[in-house]
Design an enzyme around this catalytic site. Structure first.
Site, PDB file in Angstrom:
ATOM      1  N   HIS A  73     -11.276  25.560 -11.255  1.00  0.00           N
ATOM      2  CA  HIS A  73     -12.420  26.026 -12.039  1.00  0.00           C
ATOM      3  C   HIS A  73     -13.574  25.041 -11.928  1.00  0.00           C
ATOM      4  O   HIS A  73     -13.387  23.900 -11.519  1.00  0.00           O
ATOM      5  CB  HIS A  73     -12.033  26.301 -13.497  1.00  0.00           C
ATOM      6  CG  HIS A  73     -11.339  25.176 -14.191  1.00  0.00           C
ATOM      7  ND1 HIS A  73     -12.001  24.207 -14.882  1.00  0.00           N
ATOM      8  CD2 HIS A  73     -10.021  24.877 -14.285  1.00  0.00           C
ATOM      9  CE1 HIS A  73     -11.135  23.359 -15.381  1.00  0.00           C
ATOM     10  NE2 HIS A  73      -9.924  23.730 -15.046  1.00  0.00           N
ATOM     11  N   TYR A 201     -13.602  23.927 -25.201  1.00  0.00           N
ATOM     12  CA  TYR A 201     -13.514  22.889 -26.238  1.00  0.00           C
ATOM     13  C   TYR A 201     -14.451  23.331 -27.367  1.00  0.00           C
ATOM     14  O   TYR A 201     -15.659  23.458 -27.138  1.00  0.00           O
ATOM     15  CB  TYR A 201     -14.012  21.547 -25.722  1.00  0.00           C
ATOM     16  CG  TYR A 201     -13.157  20.867 -24.667  1.00  0.00           C
ATOM     17  CD1 TYR A 201     -12.247  19.866 -25.016  1.00  0.00           C
ATOM     18  CD2 TYR A 201     -13.293  21.176 -23.317  1.00  0.00           C
ATOM     19  CE1 TYR A 201     -11.487  19.203 -24.057  1.00  0.00           C
ATOM     20  CE2 TYR A 201     -12.532  20.523 -22.344  1.00  0.00           C
ATOM     21  CZ  TYR A 201     -11.630  19.537 -22.728  1.00  0.00           C
ATOM     22  OH  TYR A 201     -10.880  18.896 -21.768  1.00  0.00           O
ATOM     23  N   PRO A 293      -6.548  12.920 -25.994  1.00  0.00           N
ATOM     24  CA  PRO A 293      -6.532  13.927 -24.934  1.00  0.00           C
ATOM     25  C   PRO A 293      -7.858  14.671 -24.728  1.00  0.00           C
ATOM     26  O   PRO A 293      -8.021  15.350 -23.715  1.00  0.00           O
ATOM     27  CB  PRO A 293      -5.423  14.895 -25.364  1.00  0.00           C
ATOM     28  CG  PRO A 293      -5.211  14.648 -26.811  1.00  0.00           C
ATOM     29  CD  PRO A 293      -5.601  13.230 -27.081  1.00  0.00           C
ATOM     30  N   LYS A 297      -8.059  12.833 -19.645  1.00  0.00           N
ATOM     31  CA  LYS A 297      -8.135  11.718 -18.700  1.00  0.00           C
ATOM     32  C   LYS A 297      -6.823  10.948 -18.477  1.00  0.00           C
ATOM     33  O   LYS A 297      -6.699  10.199 -17.511  1.00  0.00           O
ATOM     34  CB  LYS A 297      -9.213  10.721 -19.170  1.00  0.00           C
ATOM     35  CG  LYS A 297     -10.621  11.255 -18.991  1.00  0.00           C
ATOM     36  CD  LYS A 297     -11.013  11.287 -17.528  1.00  0.00           C
ATOM     37  CE  LYS A 297     -12.210  12.150 -17.235  1.00  0.00           C
ATOM     38  NZ  LYS A 297     -11.898  13.408 -16.540  1.00  0.00           N
ATOM     39  N   TYR A 385     -16.836  13.797 -16.860  1.00  0.00           N
ATOM     40  CA  TYR A 385     -15.725  14.724 -17.059  1.00  0.00           C
ATOM     41  C   TYR A 385     -15.038  15.002 -15.718  1.00  0.00           C
ATOM     42  O   TYR A 385     -13.805  15.081 -15.631  1.00  0.00           O
ATOM     43  CB  TYR A 385     -16.233  16.014 -17.711  1.00  0.00           C
ATOM     44  CG  TYR A 385     -15.142  16.991 -18.085  1.00  0.00           C
ATOM     45  CD1 TYR A 385     -14.242  16.690 -19.105  1.00  0.00           C
ATOM     46  CD2 TYR A 385     -15.007  18.202 -17.420  1.00  0.00           C
ATOM     47  CE1 TYR A 385     -13.226  17.583 -19.453  1.00  0.00           C
ATOM     48  CE2 TYR A 385     -13.998  19.102 -17.765  1.00  0.00           C
ATOM     49  CZ  TYR A 385     -13.120  18.786 -18.775  1.00  0.00           C
ATOM     50  OH  TYR A 385     -12.117  19.666 -19.118  1.00  0.00           O
TER      51      TYR A 385
HETATM   52  P1  RFL Z   1       4.714   8.784 -19.398  1.00  0.00           P
HETATM   53  O1  RFL Z   1       4.488  10.180 -18.967  1.00  0.00           O
HETATM   54  O2  RFL Z   1       4.813   8.488 -20.834  1.00  0.00           O
HETATM   55  O3  RFL Z   1       6.034   8.297 -18.667  1.00  0.00           O
HETATM   56  C1  RFL Z   1       6.661   7.067 -18.983  1.00  0.00           C
HETATM   57  C2  RFL Z   1       8.134   7.193 -18.678  1.00  0.00           C
HETATM   58  O4  RFL Z   1       8.782   5.940 -18.965  1.00  0.00           O
HETATM   59  C3  RFL Z   1       9.983   6.190 -19.681  1.00  0.00           C
HETATM   60  N1  RFL Z   1      10.317   4.980 -20.462  1.00  0.00           N
HETATM   61  C4  RFL Z   1      11.230   4.066 -20.086  1.00  0.00           C
HETATM   62  N2  RFL Z   1      12.033   3.997 -19.004  1.00  0.00           N
HETATM   63  C5  RFL Z   1      12.868   2.922 -18.913  1.00  0.00           C
HETATM   64  N3  RFL Z   1      12.940   1.952 -19.864  1.00  0.00           N
HETATM   65  C6  RFL Z   1      12.154   1.985 -20.963  1.00  0.00           C
HETATM   66  N4  RFL Z   1      12.226   1.004 -21.874  1.00  0.00           N
HETATM   67  C7  RFL Z   1      11.249   3.076 -21.100  1.00  0.00           C
HETATM   68  N5  RFL Z   1      10.351   3.428 -22.049  1.00  0.00           N
HETATM   69  C8  RFL Z   1       9.801   4.574 -21.635  1.00  0.00           C
HETATM   70  C9  RFL Z   1       9.683   7.414 -20.514  1.00  0.00           C
HETATM   71  O5  RFL Z   1      10.865   8.107 -20.884  1.00  0.00           O
HETATM   72  C10 RFL Z   1       8.802   8.223 -19.572  1.00  0.00           C
HETATM   73  O6  RFL Z   1       9.557   9.109 -18.769  1.00  0.00           O
HETATM   74  O7  RFL Z   1       3.597   7.811 -18.804  1.00  0.00           O
HETATM   75  P2  RFL Z   1       2.796   7.857 -17.400  1.00  0.00           P
HETATM   76  O8  RFL Z   1       3.749   8.094 -16.265  1.00  0.00           O
HETATM   77  O9  RFL Z   1       1.917   6.684 -17.413  1.00  0.00           O
HETATM   78  O10 RFL Z   1       1.910   9.192 -17.491  1.00  0.00           O
HETATM   79  C11 RFL Z   1       0.861   9.296 -18.405  1.00  0.00           C
HETATM   80  C12 RFL Z   1       0.668  10.742 -18.846  1.00  0.00           C
HETATM   81  O11 RFL Z   1       1.914  11.278 -19.234  1.00  0.00           O
HETATM   82  C13 RFL Z   1      -0.352  10.876 -20.006  1.00  0.00           C
HETATM   83  O12 RFL Z   1      -1.438  10.010 -19.817  1.00  0.00           O
HETATM   84  C14 RFL Z   1      -0.893  12.305 -20.138  1.00  0.00           C
HETATM   85  O13 RFL Z   1       0.120  13.208 -20.479  1.00  0.00           O
HETATM   86  C15 RFL Z   1      -2.014  12.365 -21.198  1.00  0.00           C
HETATM   87  N6  RFL Z   1      -2.505  13.726 -21.420  1.00  0.00           N
HETATM   88  C16 RFL Z   1      -3.389  14.324 -20.538  1.00  0.00           C
HETATM   89  N7  RFL Z   1      -3.798  13.662 -19.429  1.00  0.00           N
HETATM   90  C17 RFL Z   1      -4.623  14.288 -18.526  1.00  0.00           C
HETATM   91  O14 RFL Z   1      -4.993  13.653 -17.527  1.00  0.00           O
HETATM   92  N8  RFL Z   1      -5.037  15.594 -18.671  1.00  0.00           N
HETATM   93  C18 RFL Z   1      -4.661  16.325 -19.750  1.00  0.00           C
HETATM   94  O15 RFL Z   1      -5.007  17.508 -19.822  1.00  0.00           O
HETATM   95  C19 RFL Z   1      -3.844  15.677 -20.756  1.00  0.00           C
HETATM   96  N9  RFL Z   1      -3.449  16.355 -21.850  1.00  0.00           N
HETATM   97  C20 RFL Z   1      -2.086  14.452 -22.533  1.00  0.00           C
HETATM   98  C21 RFL Z   1      -2.591  15.769 -22.736  1.00  0.00           C
HETATM   99  C22 RFL Z   1      -1.196  13.913 -23.473  1.00  0.00           C
HETATM  100  C23 RFL Z   1      -0.805  14.662 -24.564  1.00  0.00           C
HETATM  101  N10 RFL Z   1       0.111  14.086 -25.460  1.00  0.00           N
HETATM  102  C24 RFL Z   1       1.352  14.688 -25.757  1.00  0.00           C
HETATM  103  C25 RFL Z   1      -0.076  12.727 -25.864  1.00  0.00           C
HETATM  104  C26 RFL Z   1      -2.231  16.514 -23.829  1.00  0.00           C
HETATM  105  C27 RFL Z   1      -1.377  15.958 -24.772  1.00  0.00           C
HETATM  106  C28 RFL Z   1      -1.040  16.791 -25.977  1.00  0.00           C
HETATM  107  C1  PHB Z   2      -4.076  20.844 -21.573  1.00  0.00           C
HETATM  108  O1  PHB Z   2      -4.188  21.865 -20.878  1.00  0.00           O
HETATM  109  O2  PHB Z   2      -2.981  20.468 -22.013  1.00  0.00           O
HETATM  110  C2  PHB Z   2      -5.296  20.041 -21.874  1.00  0.00           C
HETATM  111  C3  PHB Z   2      -6.525  20.424 -21.368  1.00  0.00           C
HETATM  112  C4  PHB Z   2      -7.659  19.681 -21.650  1.00  0.00           C
HETATM  113  C5  PHB Z   2      -7.545  18.561 -22.455  1.00  0.00           C
HETATM  114  C6  PHB Z   2      -6.318  18.175 -22.964  1.00  0.00           C
HETATM  115  C7  PHB Z   2      -5.185  18.920 -22.676  1.00  0.00           C
HETATM  116  O3  PHB Z   2      -8.654  17.833 -22.738  1.00  0.00           O
END
Ligand code: RFL
Ligand code: PHB
Length: 390
Positions: A73, A201, A293, A297, A385
Site C-alpha cells: 500500500h 490511525y 506501536p 517501527k 513513516y
Molecule cells: P522478540 O520478538 O521479543 O523476540 C525475543 C525472543 O527472545 C526470547 N527470549 C529468550 N530466549 C532465551 N533466553 C532468554 N532469557 C530469553 N528471554 C526472551 C523470547 O521468547 C522471544 O522469542 O524481539 P525481537 O526479535 O527483537 O523482535 C522485535 C519485535 O517483535 C517487536 O519490535 C515488534 O513486534 C513491535 N511491533 C511492531 N513492529 C513493527 O515494526 N510494525 C508493527 O506493525 C508492530 N506492531 C508491535 C506491533 C508490537 C506489539 N506488541 C505486542 C508489543 C503491535 C503490537 C501490539
Molecule cells: C498491526 O497491523 O499490527 C499494526 C499496524 C500499524 C501499527 C501497529 C500495528 O502502527
C-alpha cells in the site's frame, strides 16, 4: 554443539534473521530460545513493513511468500474525529510503498529457512547465562531437560527482547537507559474478515483506534485502553461498538465485523539502552530498544539492527576488519533514535492522556490541521513513516 562462531540469544525475528544471514555468509551460529517453537509461532504482533525491510528480506531469499501474500500500500490514513482524514502517502513523498505482512508469517518463513539449511535452534532453553563477555572467548550456558549445556563462541548476539537476559548482563555502570511509560495500552483483536482498503490511525476524544490488515481475509484492529485492561472485560460486541465510535463514520460504516480469533492487551513504552554493545556482546531489536506501536517501527528497527550487525560480523569473518563492529552501537542508535522520535510523536498526537487539559487538546488539533494544510509537514511525516534508508 560445543563450539560456534556466534551464539544468538532469542529466536524471535531479530535472532532468526541474524542466524539466517550469518549462515548465508558461512558464519556458524546457534540460536537459544526460551520458549517452545509453538509458542513463538502463535505470538501475534507487528504487521507493517517498511520498504527497506521488504527489500532486505527479498535480498536474503525470504521474499517469495511475502510478495505473494503481503498487501502493498502507498501509506496509511490519519483520521480525526470530525475533521476528516488525510493519506500519509509514502510513495508520493518518499518514493517507497509499505507492505502489510504479519510478524507471525515472517517468523514462520524464517524457521522454515533455518530448518531447510539445517540451522541449530535450541528451544525451551532455560536459565541462559552469558560468561566472559569481555574476553575473546565468551561462553553461554543453559539448561534443558534437566541438564546443563555450554557453548563456546567468539561473539554473543543478544536478540532476546525487552525481558531477556542479554541486556541485563551488561554492568549497570556501563549501561545508560532512557525510558517513557505511557499511561494506557492497546487492546488488539484479529478477525477473519476483509480489512479496510487502507490502514487508518484515528484520533477521537474517546481515545485512539487503528484499523490494520494482514491479508484479504484477515484484519487486525486496536483501540487505546486502560493499562490494566483485561481482554475478558472486552467481549467482541463491546470492542466493535467502541472501535466504531472512535472511527469517522465513512470508515466505521465500511468495517466488516466478525468474531475475534485473538484478543490481547499490550502496554506502550519508549525505551533505549546505550551502548548496544559490551565486549563481545551485541544487542539487536527489542533487547536494546522499545517503541510504542504507533508508527509500526519495532520490527523494522529489529531488521535494521540485524542489517548493521550481520554486515559487521561478515566484515570480521571475511576481511578481518573490526571497524564496523566497533561502530555498530553508534550506527544502529542513529536510526533507533529517529524511530523513537517518530513513535513518541505519533503516540502523543493520536492518544488521549489522562492529564490532558483543553490547551493540550487544542494544540493536537492544530497539529493535525497543519498536516492537512501543509504539504511540507505531511512530507516530513511520510518520510519518517516510510522509514529512513539503512
Ligand atoms: P522478540 O520478538 O521479543 O523476540 C525475543 C525472543 O527472545 C526470547 N527470549 C529468550 N530466549 C532465551 N533466553 C532468554 N532469557 C530469553 N528471554 C526472551 C523470547 O521468547 C522471544 O522469542 O524481539 P525481537 O526479535 O527483537 O523482535 C522485535 C519485535 O517483535 C517487536 O519490535 C515488534 O513486534 C513491535 N511491533 C511492531 N513492529 C513493527 O515494526 N510494525 C508493527 O506493525 C508492530 N506492531 C508491535 C506491533 C508490537 C506489539 N506488541 C505486542 C508489543 C503491535 C503490537 C501490539
Ligand atoms: C498491526 O497491523 O499490527 C499494526 C499496524 C500499524 C501499527 C501497529 C500495528 O502502527
Amino acid at each position: 554443539m560445543n563450539k560456534t562462531n556466534v551464539a544468538i540469544i532469542g529466536g524471535g525475528p531479530a535472532g532468526l534473521l541474524l542466524s539466517h544471514i550469518l549462515h548465508l555468509h558461512g558464519v556458524d551460529n546457534v540460536v537459544l530460545e526460551r520458549q517452545s517453537r509453538d509458542y513463538v509461532l502463535k505470538r501475534i504482533r507487528a504487521g507493517v513493513l517498511e520498504f527497506g525491510t521488504v527489500q532486505m528480506l527479498r535480498d536474503v531469499g525470504l521474499g517469495e511468500r511475502m510478495d505473494r501474500e503481503g498487501l502493498v500500500h502507498s501509506g496509511s490514513m490519519l483520521a480525526w474525529q470530525d475533521e476528516g482524514s488525510l493519506l500519509i502517502d509514502t510513495v508520493k513523498y518518499a518514493g517507497r510503498p509499505m507492505m502489510a505482512y504479519g510478524q507471525t508469517a515472517i517468523t514462520e518463513d524464517l524457521y522454515a529457512a533455518r530448518d531447510r539449511a539445517g540451522g541449530k535452534i535450541v528451544d525451551q532453553a532455560a536459565d541462559v547465562a552469558l560468561h566472559d563477555l569481555t574476553s575473546p572467548q565468551p561462553w553461554v550456558t543453559w539448561t534443558k531437560d534437566g541438564r546443563q549445556h555450554r557453548v563456546d563462541c567468539e561473539f554473543v548476539a543478544g536478540c532476546d527482547g525487552f525481558h531477556g537476559v542479554a541486556r541485563q548482563s551488561i554492568p549497570a555502570d556501563v549501561l545508560r537507559t532512557y525510558e517513557r511509560v505511557y499511561p494506557f495500552g492497546w487492546l488488539g483483536i484479529m478477525s477473519r474478515t476483509p480489512p479496510l482498503d487502507n490502514l487508518v490511525y484515528a484520533h477521537h476524544d474517546r481515545g485512539f483506534a487503528l484499523a490494520s490488515q494482514r491479508n484479504p481475509m484477515l484484519s487486525r484492529y486496536y483501540i487505546q485502553c486502560e493499562s490494566d485492561a483485561q481482554p475478558g472485560e472486552w467481549p467482541d460486541d463491546r470492542f466493535w461498538d467502541e472501535f466504531k465510535a472512535r472511527m469517522p463514520s465513512e470508515f466505521a460504516r465500511a468495517v466488516v465485523t466478525g468474531p475475534s480469533i485473538e484478543k490481547s492487551v499490550a502496554p506502550l513504552r519508549s525505551f533505549v539502552a546505550e551502548p548496544m554493545s559490551y565486549g563481545r556482546l551485541f544487542l539487536a531489536g527489542d533487547a536494546a530498544h522499545i517503541v510504542p506501536p504507533t508508527g509500526a517501527k519495532g520490527l523494522n528497527l529489529a531488521a535494521s539492527d540485524v542489517h548493521y550487525l550481520s554486515r559487521a560480523l561478515e566484515a570480521h569473518y571475511r576481511h578481518g576488519r573490526d571497524d564496523l563492529l566497533e561502530a555498530y552501537s553508534r550506527t544502529a542508535l542513529q536510526r533507533v533514535w529517529g524511530a523513537e522520535r517518530l513513535s513518541w510523536w505519533l503516540t502523543q498526537l493520536l492518544h488521549v492522556f489522562p492529564q490532558d487539559t483543553g490547551f493540550d487538546r487544542r494544540l493536537r488539533l492544530n497539529e493535525f490541521q497543519y498536516l492537512r494544510r501543509s504539504e511540507r509537514a505531511l512530507a516530513t511525516l511520510a518520510e519518517q513513516y516510510a522509514g529512513l534508508p539503512f
